[in-house]
Design an enzyme around this catalytic site. Structure first.
Site, PDB file in Angstrom:
ATOM      1  N   TYR A 144      20.507 -27.990  -1.081  1.00 55.06           N
ATOM      2  CA  TYR A 144      19.449 -27.004  -0.830  1.00 55.06           C
ATOM      3  C   TYR A 144      18.877 -27.144   0.580  1.00 55.06           C
ATOM      4  CZ  TYR A 144      15.128 -24.326  -1.664  1.00 55.06           C
ATOM      5  OH  TYR A 144      14.101 -23.409  -1.599  1.00 55.06           O
TER       6      TYR A 144
ATOM      7  N   LYS B  20      11.019 -16.423 -13.437  1.00 49.28           N
ATOM      8  CA  LYS B  20       9.910 -16.813 -14.303  1.00 49.28           C
ATOM      9  C   LYS B  20      10.349 -17.985 -15.183  1.00 49.28           C
ATOM     10  CE  LYS B  20      11.318 -16.011 -18.343  1.00 49.28           C
ATOM     11  NZ  LYS B  20      11.450 -17.058 -19.303  1.00 49.28           N
TER      12      LYS B  20
ATOM     13  N   ASP C 165       8.642 -19.598 -22.229  1.00 52.71           N
ATOM     14  CA  ASP C 165       9.866 -18.859 -21.944  1.00 52.71           C
ATOM     15  C   ASP C 165       9.717 -17.358 -22.227  1.00 52.71           C
ATOM     16  OD1 ASP C 165      12.574 -18.647 -21.142  1.00 52.71           O
ATOM     17  OD2 ASP C 165      13.215 -18.658 -23.216  1.00 52.71           O
TER      18      ASP C 165
END
Length: 341
Positions: free
Chosen positions: A58, A97, A178
């Site tokens: 990353y 999300k 979730d």
């Protein structure tokens, strides 16, 4: 001709669809992809723009000075860290999300983005669904009158995601975080994000606990939220249960002049119909809208937000408000002795 926004996507298990989405968005190109899995990297690079770079680290992606924005689509527990690192590198950020595991983490990202003049978006993609978008317009136009009650439901008969999703340390929570994040966000968004006052909640993991790979997150969560202005929001979510449908998704907003309902079609959680109910003194009128015009594209919207310096479809500060509500629901369930068992 304006240069295209150069985007990097990190996390390609779910992020592969974002590579395709942003590559097709006018004014954007995916210039870098990042994942530990080499096969995922190569598959994503094939969907990306010419010259797209595929990396495993990353840090290498963030080092590219020509990269304008980063899409974070890694496991939940890494969202805050990866988004913070991108903002510190001067990149605009869009995060899957839940934006973070907790409200304080989300608030920290919002402050950092504001300090640096960068766009921070949460990918609450149901906002762009045509039926939910149209329902919001009905609410905003006053068609329902004064809203006094709302109900949001996402019940699954047997569909609890596995792997890191079942570990609190990596997922942050179970079905409330979730699925509940989506459902609570939609209602608060439609109502203009009223302040959430008193709330009660309960969670359970009795069904997941009976499985060898059940993990330590909840499979069921419910809540009752009292909103400024007098409306009440009921929330019900589950990963599994002895239920009649594989996927049962509902959003219902009741007002003094009408009710709007958004329900899923069949067992799909991606296809919805909109129904408007009105009537007076025994006269009942029900209008269903099976075909609706398209909602906004969250991909094009993010590009425009960066170009114009405006809020994206779901600004980070609104995702932070939802994260705070989720935190409070978990705390309320624990305090009342109705937390994960």
């Amino acid at each position: 001709m304006e240069e295209r926004l150069r985007i990097g996507v990190v996390g390609l298990r779910h992020g592969a669809r974002h590579v395709r989405g942003w590559e097709q968005a006018p004014g954007a190109t995916v210039a870098a992809v990042c994942d530990l899995d080499g096969a995922r990297r190569e598959a994503a690079r094939a969907d990306a723009g010419p010259g797209c770079v595929a990396v495993a680290e990353y840090g290498r992606l963030l080092e590219d000075p020509g990269l304008d924005a980063v899409v974070v689509s890694v496991p939940n527990g890494l969202h805050a860290d990866f988004a913070e690192r991108a903002l510190l590198a001067g990149k605009h950020v869009a995060v899957e999300k839940p934006m973070t595991l907790t409200g304080p983490e989300a608030a920290g990202l919002v402050r950092l983005a504001d300090e640096r003049g960068l766009v921070l978006a949460a990918l609450h993609d149901f906002r762009a669904d045509p039926a939910h978008w149209a329902a919001r317009e009905l609410v905003r136009d006053g068609v329902l009158g004064q809203v006094y009650f709302a109900r949001t439901v996402w019940l699954r008969r047997d569909n609890a995601p596995g792997s890191w999703y079942r570990k609190r340390t990596s997922a942050g929570g179970g079905v409330l975080l979730d699925l509940g994040t989506h459902r609570i966000d939609l209602v608060l968004w439609m109502l203009g994000f009223p302040r959430v006052g008193e709330l009660t909640a309960a969670t359970s993991r009795r069904l997941l606990a009976g499985r060898a790979d059940g993990g330590d997150v909840e499979d069921t969560a419910v809540g009752m939220l009292h909103l400024d202005g007098g409306a009440v929001l009921s929330v019900e979510t589950s990963f599994m249960g002895h239920l009649p449908r594989a996927e049962d998704v509902l959003l219902e907003i009741r007002g003094t002049r009408g009710t709007v309902r958004v329900t899923n079609i069949g067992d799909s959680y991606r296809d919805y119909r909109l129904t408007l109910l009105r009537g007076n003194r025994g006269r009942h009128e029900e209008t269903t809208f099976p075909v609706l015009g398209p909602g906004p594209s969250m991909y094009e919207d993010f590009v425009t937000a960066v170009r114009d310096g405006r809020d994206p479809l779901c600004p980070g500060r609104e995702a932070a408000m939802v994260a705070d509500v989720i935190d409070r629901m978990y705390a309320a369930a624990e305090t009342a002795g109705r937390g994960v068992e």
